[in-house]
Design an enzyme around this catalytic site. Structure first.
Site, PDB file in Angstrom:
ATOM      1  N   SER A  81       2.302 -31.397  27.384  1.00  0.00           N
ATOM      2  CA  SER A  81       2.117 -30.453  28.490  1.00  0.00           C
ATOM      3  C   SER A  81       2.567 -31.127  29.793  1.00  0.00           C
ATOM      4  O   SER A  81       2.838 -32.318  29.833  1.00  0.00           O
ATOM      5  CB  SER A  81       0.661 -30.038  28.582  1.00  0.00           C
ATOM      6  OG  SER A  81      -0.116 -31.154  28.938  1.00  0.00           O
TER       7      SER A  81
ATOM      8  N   THR B 226      15.026 -38.656  21.018  1.00  0.00           N
ATOM      9  CA  THR B 226      15.067 -37.218  20.697  1.00  0.00           C
ATOM     10  C   THR B 226      14.049 -36.823  19.630  1.00  0.00           C
ATOM     11  O   THR B 226      13.839 -35.642  19.386  1.00  0.00           O
ATOM     12  CB  THR B 226      16.461 -36.799  20.181  1.00  0.00           C
ATOM     13  OG1 THR B 226      16.738 -37.549  19.000  1.00  0.00           O
ATOM     14  CG2 THR B 226      17.544 -37.015  21.202  1.00  0.00           C
TER      15      THR B 226
ATOM     16  N   GLN C 181      12.862 -33.109  18.095  1.00  0.00           N
ATOM     17  CA  GLN C 181      13.148 -32.652  16.724  1.00  0.00           C
ATOM     18  C   GLN C 181      11.878 -32.127  16.069  1.00  0.00           C
ATOM     19  O   GLN C 181      11.876 -31.101  15.390  1.00  0.00           O
ATOM     20  CB  GLN C 181      13.713 -33.811  15.905  1.00  0.00           C
ATOM     21  CG  GLN C 181      15.069 -34.293  16.388  1.00  0.00           C
ATOM     22  CD  GLN C 181      15.546 -35.522  15.617  1.00  0.00           C
ATOM     23  OE1 GLN C 181      15.114 -35.770  14.506  1.00  0.00           O
ATOM     24  NE2 GLN C 181      16.433 -36.287  16.210  1.00  0.00           N
TER      25      GLN C 181
ATOM     26  N   GLY D 268     -12.886 -24.804  49.669  1.00  0.00           N
ATOM     27  CA  GLY D 268     -13.750 -25.686  48.893  1.00  0.00           C
ATOM     28  C   GLY D 268     -15.081 -25.028  48.620  1.00  0.00           C
ATOM     29  O   GLY D 268     -15.391 -23.958  49.169  1.00  0.00           O
TER      30      GLY D 268
ATOM     31  N   CYS E  18     -10.303 -20.815  54.782  1.00  0.00           N
ATOM     32  CA  CYS E  18     -11.541 -20.364  54.151  1.00  0.00           C
ATOM     33  C   CYS E  18     -12.704 -21.298  54.521  1.00  0.00           C
ATOM     34  O   CYS E  18     -13.277 -21.162  55.593  1.00  0.00           O
ATOM     35  CB  CYS E  18     -11.348 -20.252  52.644  1.00  0.00           C
ATOM     36  SG  CYS E  18     -12.529 -19.131  51.905  1.00  0.00           S
TER      37      CYS E  18
ATOM     38  N   GLN F  83     -14.870 -21.718  58.084  1.00  0.00           N
ATOM     39  CA  GLN F  83     -16.334 -21.707  58.153  1.00  0.00           C
ATOM     40  C   GLN F  83     -16.857 -22.987  58.805  1.00  0.00           C
ATOM     41  O   GLN F  83     -17.739 -22.949  59.659  1.00  0.00           O
ATOM     42  CB  GLN F  83     -16.903 -21.535  56.749  1.00  0.00           C
ATOM     43  CG  GLN F  83     -16.514 -20.197  56.109  1.00  0.00           C
ATOM     44  CD  GLN F  83     -16.958 -20.093  54.645  1.00  0.00           C
ATOM     45  OE1 GLN F  83     -17.493 -21.032  54.078  1.00  0.00           O
ATOM     46  NE2 GLN F  83     -16.732 -18.928  54.045  1.00  0.00           N
TER      47      GLN F  83
ATOM     48  N   HIS G 273      -6.873 -16.999  52.170  1.00  0.00           N
ATOM     49  CA  HIS G 273      -6.041 -18.093  51.660  1.00  0.00           C
ATOM     50  C   HIS G 273      -4.582 -17.693  51.804  1.00  0.00           C
ATOM     51  O   HIS G 273      -3.946 -17.262  50.840  1.00  0.00           O
ATOM     52  CB  HIS G 273      -6.358 -18.352  50.182  1.00  0.00           C
ATOM     53  CG  HIS G 273      -7.666 -19.033  49.986  1.00  0.00           C
ATOM     54  ND1 HIS G 273      -7.840 -20.374  50.185  1.00  0.00           N
ATOM     55  CD2 HIS G 273      -8.873 -18.534  49.634  1.00  0.00           C
ATOM     56  CE1 HIS G 273      -9.097 -20.693  49.947  1.00  0.00           C
ATOM     57  NE2 HIS G 273      -9.752 -19.607  49.620  1.00  0.00           N
TER      58      HIS G 273
ATOM     59  N   GLU H  54      -2.061 -19.319  51.873  1.00  0.00           N
ATOM     60  CA  GLU H  54      -1.135 -20.121  51.053  1.00  0.00           C
ATOM     61  C   GLU H  54      -0.684 -19.358  49.811  1.00  0.00           C
ATOM     62  O   GLU H  54       0.375 -19.638  49.253  1.00  0.00           O
ATOM     63  CB  GLU H  54      -1.767 -21.459  50.656  1.00  0.00           C
ATOM     64  CG  GLU H  54      -3.021 -21.409  49.788  1.00  0.00           C
ATOM     65  CD  GLU H  54      -4.330 -21.315  50.578  1.00  0.00           C
ATOM     66  OE1 GLU H  54      -4.291 -20.850  51.736  1.00  0.00           O
ATOM     67  OE2 GLU H  54      -5.378 -21.686  50.037  1.00  0.00           O
TER      68      GLU H  54
HETATM   69  N1  GLN Z   1     -17.361 -21.967  49.692  1.00  0.00           N
HETATM   70  C1  GLN Z   1     -16.963 -21.022  50.663  1.00  0.00           C
HETATM   71  C2  GLN Z   1     -17.360 -19.610  50.260  1.00  0.00           C
HETATM   72  O1  GLN Z   1     -17.644 -19.360  49.131  1.00  0.00           O
HETATM   73  C3  GLN Z   1     -15.489 -21.106  50.906  1.00  0.00           C
HETATM   74  C4  GLN Z   1     -14.683 -20.699  49.729  1.00  0.00           C
HETATM   75  C5  GLN Z   1     -13.265 -21.137  49.811  1.00  0.00           C
HETATM   76  O2  GLN Z   1     -12.922 -22.008  50.589  1.00  0.00           O
HETATM   77  N2  GLN Z   1     -12.434 -20.567  48.991  1.00  0.00           N
HETATM   78  O3  GLN Z   1     -17.358 -18.720  51.059  1.00  0.00           O
END
Ligand code: GLN
Length: 572
Positions: free
Chosen positions: A13, A187, A191, A359, A386, A390, A548, A550
């Site tokens: 993997s 290889t 195989q 997080g 996120c 906060q 998020h 991203e």
């Molecule tokens: N732990 C935070 C919440 O649940 C932030 C979540 C996160 O960063 N995705 O709101």
């Protein structure tokens, strides 16, 4: 009719099956076809939502709220499309559907058996996700020889019988090791992978050979003879500096044209790689490089660190950098270091910008708050994603609004929960309903006039793009719920979410009075407002989002906030 490309991996993997699949998808779409990609995860989890990031890398979130394997992210980043959650199929989903149907008497008294019911359900799901597309690429997770992917290979073989061989092409991706003590490319594992795949009745049409170096003629011939395929179908894919050069490299091998030929399709248009090439060139040789610290809680697996948990943040920075012609050097900084010793915060002076990413839990939180504090006071560009929003709010409440006990309820019990659990989430947690119950997927946010955030969404073209998307979504009742109530139709953007906590409405006033700008909010049906963005005045770039962003960043179409952040880093 949809034609299928099945991608499976041999040997081991982690050889880049996902990016190769995404690259093939991009190539075929450049040739004028409507392409979709499906990821099969043979694990029994229903989705990736309850998986620890250290288990399986980052959890990817789709627009429609799916919590999925990160490969779906690669598909979106390469194809610049939104892939829905039905494009991820797990063993758990297949069995759950079958068992639920059996309990309801749906099989009319028949014995429910592995064959035909499991492959049938797999085929049903694949067909459903492929509807409306010219070509559907199905990536089978795991490695050939695993017990758990046999049902999926069986199902694809059965689809081939139903649709005819001209409509299904198999690509095997293998790895050719070069053991350091002999310095010779081997290889044999390839195989063996070919033989193992053969046991399922599948003979690969193409073999993509991943290795440190390009494949030489002798090895190509060896594989050709062993697999009984023409040598031009043995494709060399050596290690590269950036994943985004893979489509270009595979194009050099004419993989797109060769696959189309196998599928009896003629290209619909001449590919145009000029923009892509320009961006790849910039990634490889940027004019200037900025250094960014991603301050998070890092867990080590054995002797290896896992940066995979933030793969999308990483990619979003690269995309923004490519558009701005700036290289981004990413450093992973463990927030717990700032807790063990306050002086360690000084390491942050080595960076042009600081990100506190998403997080969960209490670990490392005080260190992240210190990082936000450092960025605010020292005018270092800051992007809070996120949890990063906060914790920046907690920092502001403690040190600017003088609310000494300000905290997030996720970190500690407090009489000043400036970040608190969403009321709807409390009940779920009490009942231990963890899977798929966060606030997930795309929600609309209304952006405030004259804010930096609005300016960025406008400048990057995302405001317009999202506005058009919203118009389409409005016709759909279920999606209407996602959008929330829109008090007007101006300045609305869509970003994906994955969280349970939010800025406590009781503290919004005092935070605002002290100078924190809430640049955007989501309005719920019950008229409550959820704060979606923050920013600060008199700071080069201090922005946080509850979302998020991203997850919606693509090469050539970067996320507005990452674009603004990297740009600010470049100006330092
Ligand atoms: N732990 C935070 C919440 O649940 C932030 C979540 C996160 O960063 N995705 O709101």
């Amino acid at each position: 009719m949809t034609k299928y490309i099945v991608v499976a991996g041999g040997v081991m993997s982690g050889v880049g099956k996902g990016v190769t699949t995404a690259s093939i998808a991009r190539i075929l779409s450049e040739h004028g076809f409507k392409v979709t990609t499906i990821k099969i995860d043979p694990y029994i989890n229903y989705d990736a939502g309850t998986l620890r990031p250290t288990e399986h890398g980052e959890v990817w979130v789709t627009d429609d709220g799916g919590e999925i394997d990160q490969d779906l992210g690669n598909y979106e980043r390469f194809l610049d499309v939104d892939v829905p959650k039905i494009n991820n199929i797990t063993t758990g989903q297949v069995y759950k559907t079958i068992i639920d149907k059996e309990r309801k008497g749906g099989y009319l008294g028949k014995t429910v058996q592995f064959i035909p019911h499991v492959p049938d359900e797999i085929k049903r799901r694949i067909t459903e996700a492929s509807k409306g597309y010219d070509i559907s690429i199905v990536e089978i997770g795991g490695t050939i020889g695993d017990y758990e992917n046999i049902p999926f290979l069986f199902a694809m073989k059965s689809m081939e019988r139903e649709l005819g061989k001209d409509n299904v092409v198999y690509v095997l991706i293998t790895y050719l090791p070069i053991p350091s003590h002999i310095e010779e490319m081997k290889t044999k594992p390839t195989q063996q992978a070919i033989r193992l795949l053969g046991e399922t009745g599948i003979i690969p049409d193409f073999i993509v050979c991943r290795a440190k170096k390009p494949l030489d003629k002798i090895r190509k011939q060896k594989i050709e003879t062993y697999a009984n395929i023409p040598s031009e179908h043995v494709i060399s894919e050596p290690d590269i500096d950036t994943i985004y050069s893979i489509p270009l490299d595979l194009e050099k091998e004419q993989l797109g044209i060769k696959i189309l030929k196998e599928l009896k399709l003629k290209p619909k248009k001449e590919p145009n790689w000029s923009e892509w090439k320009k961006l790849v060139g910039r990634i490889k040789q940027p004019k200037k490089t900025v250094k960014v610290a991603i301050v998070g809680k890092y867990v080590e697996i054995g002797d290896y660190d896992l940066a995979d948990s933030y793969v999308s943040v990483n990619q979003a920075l690269i995309h923004a950098g490519a558009s701005l012609d700036l290289g981004v050097e990413i450093h992973w900084v463990d927030s717990k270091r700032f807790e063990d010793n306050s002086k360690n915060i000084d390491v942050l002076k080595n960076y042009d910008g600081i990100i506190v990413p998403g997080g969960f839990g209490a670990s490392g939180v005080e260190g992240k708050i210190k990082a936000a504090n450092y960025a605010r006071l020292n005018k270092v560009p800051y992007l809070g994603l996120c949890y990063g929003l906060q914790l920046a709010v907690v920092e502001f409440a403690r040190n600017v609004c003088s609310i000494k006990n300000a905290n997030t309820a996720e970190n500690a019990k407090t009489n000043a929960p400036v970040i608190d659990i969403l009321p709807t989430q409390k009940e779920l947690m009490e009942k231990s309903q963890y899977g798929g119950t966060m606030r997930l997927g795309a929600y609309a946010a209304v952006l405030k006039e004259k804010t930096q955030v609005l300016k960025l969404y406008r400048e990057t073209g995302r405001l317009k793009e999202d506005g058009e998307k919203i118009e389409k979504l409005k016709k759909d009742k279920e999606q209407q719920f996602r959008l929330g109530i829109l008090d007007h139709n101006k300045n609305i953007v869509l970003e994906r979410h994955r969280h349970r906590y939010e800025v406590n409405p009781k503290y919004i006033d005092i935070l605002e009075k002290n100078g924190l700008i809430f640049s955007g909010y989501h309005l719920r049906e019950d008229k409550t407002k959820l704060m979606e963005y923050i920013e600060l005045k008199n700071h080069p770039f201090f922005v946080g989002t509850q979302a998020h962003p991203e997850f919606k960043s693509r090469l050539g179409n970067p996320s507005p906030l990452f674009y603004g952040f990297v740009n600010a880093c470049g100006k330092r």
